[in-house]
Design a protein around this motif. Structure first.
Motif, mmCIF file in Angstrom:
data_model
loop_
_atom_site.group_PDB
_atom_site.id
_atom_site.type_symbol
_atom_site.label_atom_id
_atom_site.label_comp_id
_atom_site.label_asym_id
_atom_site.label_seq_id
_atom_site.Cartn_x
_atom_site.Cartn_y
_atom_site.Cartn_z
ATOM 1 N N ASN A 34 -100.689 -53.584 30.725
ATOM 2 C CA ASN A 34 -100.581 -52.331 31.476
ATOM 3 C C ASN A 34 -99.194 -51.715 31.373
ATOM 4 O O ASN A 34 -98.883 -50.763 32.080
ATOM 5 N N ASN A 35 -98.363 -52.267 30.493
ATOM 6 C CA ASN A 35 -96.952 -51.899 30.488
ATOM 7 C C ASN A 35 -96.512 -51.261 29.179
ATOM 8 O O ASN A 35 -95.348 -51.324 28.818
ATOM 9 N N ARG A 36 -97.436 -50.639 28.470
ATOM 10 C CA ARG A 36 -97.050 -49.974 27.220
ATOM 11 C C ARG A 36 -96.118 -48.802 27.500
ATOM 12 O O ARG A 36 -95.280 -48.458 26.681
ATOM 13 N N ASP A 37 -96.298 -48.191 28.648
ATOM 14 C CA ASP A 37 -95.347 -47.175 29.127
ATOM 15 C C ASP A 37 -94.753 -47.721 30.421
ATOM 16 O O ASP A 37 -95.268 -47.485 31.512
ATOM 17 N N PRO A 38 -93.664 -48.488 30.329
ATOM 18 C CA PRO A 38 -93.126 -49.171 31.510
ATOM 19 C C PRO A 38 -92.619 -48.218 32.586
ATOM 20 O O PRO A 38 -92.642 -48.559 33.766
ATOM 21 N N VAL A 39 -92.146 -47.047 32.182
ATOM 22 C CA VAL A 39 -91.668 -46.082 33.172
ATOM 23 C C VAL A 39 -92.833 -45.569 34.009
ATOM 24 O O VAL A 39 -92.769 -45.525 35.249
ATOM 25 N N LEU A 40 -93.912 -45.182 33.349
ATOM 26 C CA LEU A 40 -95.093 -44.696 34.062
ATOM 27 C C LEU A 40 -95.698 -45.804 34.920
ATOM 28 O O LEU A 40 -96.086 -45.561 36.072
ATOM 29 N N ALA A 41 -95.765 -47.016 34.369
ATOM 30 C CA ALA A 41 -96.327 -48.138 35.123
ATOM 31 C C ALA A 41 -95.538 -48.395 36.400
ATOM 32 O O ALA A 41 -96.102 -48.650 37.469
ATOM 33 N N GLN A 42 -94.214 -48.298 36.301
ATOM 34 C CA GLN A 42 -93.359 -48.515 37.472
ATOM 35 C C GLN A 42 -93.538 -47.401 38.485
ATOM 36 O O GLN A 42 -93.638 -47.664 39.696
ATOM 37 N N GLU A 43 -93.572 -46.159 38.027
ATOM 38 C CA GLU A 43 -93.744 -45.024 38.941
ATOM 39 C C GLU A 43 -95.067 -45.119 39.688
ATOM 40 O O GLU A 43 -95.125 -44.892 40.907
ATOM 41 N N GLN A 44 -96.126 -45.440 38.984
ATOM 42 C CA GLN A 44 -97.438 -45.548 39.618
ATOM 43 C C GLN A 44 -97.477 -46.697 40.618
ATOM 44 O O GLN A 44 -98.048 -46.562 41.709
ATOM 45 N N ALA A 45 -96.866 -47.811 40.254
ATOM 46 C CA ALA A 45 -96.843 -48.967 41.154
ATOM 47 C C ALA A 45 -96.069 -48.655 42.427
ATOM 48 O O ALA A 45 -96.505 -49.003 43.535
ATOM 49 N N GLU A 46 -94.928 -48.003 42.288
ATOM 50 C CA GLU A 46 -94.128 -47.664 43.459
ATOM 51 C C GLU A 46 -94.884 -46.710 44.374
ATOM 52 O O GLU A 46 -94.821 -46.837 45.603
ATOM 53 N N ALA A 47 -95.597 -45.755 43.790
ATOM 54 C CA ALA A 47 -96.379 -44.820 44.601
ATOM 55 C C ALA A 47 -97.507 -45.544 45.331
ATOM 56 O O ALA A 47 -97.781 -45.272 46.513
ATOM 57 N N GLN A 48 -98.149 -46.479 44.662
ATOM 58 C CA GLN A 48 -99.230 -47.241 45.292
ATOM 59 C C GLN A 48 -98.707 -48.114 46.430
ATOM 60 O O GLN A 48 -99.324 -48.206 47.498
ATOM 61 N N ILE A 49 -97.571 -48.749 46.205
ATOM 62 C CA ILE A 49 -96.986 -49.610 47.240
ATOM 63 C C ILE A 49 -96.559 -48.780 48.444
ATOM 64 O O ILE A 49 -96.773 -49.174 49.596
ATOM 65 N N SER A 50 -95.970 -47.618 48.203
ATOM 66 C CA SER A 50 -95.565 -46.737 49.300
ATOM 67 C C SER A 50 -96.782 -46.251 50.085
ATOM 68 O O SER A 50 -96.756 -46.190 51.320
ATOM 69 N N GLY A 51 -97.853 -45.905 49.364
ATOM 70 C CA GLY A 51 -99.074 -45.477 50.038
ATOM 71 C C GLY A 51 -99.689 -46.602 50.859
ATOM 72 O O GLY A 51 -100.220 -46.367 51.950
ATOM 73 N N LEU A 52 -99.594 -47.808 50.341
ATOM 74 C CA LEU A 52 -100.109 -48.971 51.061
ATOM 75 C C LEU A 52 -99.347 -49.180 52.361
ATOM 76 O O LEU A 52 -99.942 -49.422 53.424
ATOM 77 N N PHE A 53 -98.031 -49.059 52.292
ATOM 78 C CA PHE A 53 -97.203 -49.195 53.499
ATOM 79 C C PHE A 53 -97.584 -48.138 54.532
ATOM 80 O O PHE A 53 -97.637 -48.425 55.729
#
Length: 220
Positions: free
Chosen positions: A83-102
């Protein structure tokens, strides 16, 4: 035969003795039932407070554990090479998901099965700080763990730009202007790919020099 009779020497008075009998009650005895009730009420109230605190601590603990588990799973998924072929996009999406979860947890809308996870107001209030720290720690670690992936991708991108530039500079079918633009894209000390990668820290000075020499040698 005559039966002798006797006359009482003292007559009984129907008025009685004339003295009143009085009863005196102890005030402490009178107050005892009220004191018992008050004590029972205090104990019941204290018991209720203790139960509320236990519930708050329990819900806070469960919510913290669940947020940690879910947020960490999101971070791990973002770091997965698949899932990390685009590590910048993967990180941005993960951070948004974690923030939404919080946000779900802190707002009290997060469910535990079919029931709200945090019904206790104190638990929700305390979770704002605890949950934010969990979120921040996991995102910070995600960025740290993903930094090598971003660096490697940046180096790959730089090498690709250099190679494309060399190919254009070596292509006699292109105009002189196009070949000059390709040269700038690679070698310009401000905007060129090599200089940009060096300024960003993706390649060191030795790497910059080596790439410049190799690119120059490859130009036909």
């Amino acid at each position: 035969m005559r039966v002798p009779t006797y006359q009482a020497q003292v007559k009984r008075s129907d008025a009685g003795s004339g003295q009143m009998i009085t009863a005196q009650l102890n005030p402490n005895t009178m107050a005892a039932p009220s004191l018992l009730l008050a004590d029972a009420g205090n104990k019941l109230a204290a018991y209720g407070v203790e139960l509320y605190k236990i519930q708050a601590d329990t819900q806070l603990r469960l919510a913290s554990d669940m947020l940690t588990s879910e947020a960490q799973a999101i971070a791990d998924n973002a770091l997965d090479p698949a899932n990390n072929r685009d590590p910048v996009l993967a990180q941005e999406q993960a951070e948004a998901q974690i923030s939404g979860l919080f946000s779900q947890y802190s707002s009290g809308t997060k469910m535990n099965g079919t029931e709200p996870l945090m019904t206790n107001k104190t638990a929700r209030t305390q979770f704002n700080a605890a949950g934010y720290k969990i979120m921040s720690d996991i995102i910070r670690q995600l960025r740290k763990d993903n930094a090598p992936n971003i660096k490697n991708t940046a180096v790959i991108n730089t090498d690709r730009i250099i190679q494309n530039g060399v190919d254009k500079m070596s292509n006699p079918n292109l105009s002189l202007s196009d070949r000059e633009n390709a040269y700038v894209d690679v070698f310009d000390m401000t905007f060129g790919a090599i200089a940009a990668a060096g300024k960003s820290g993706y390649i060191d000075s030795k790497g910059m020099g080596g790439r410049a020499d190799n690119a120059a040698d490859d130009i036909v």
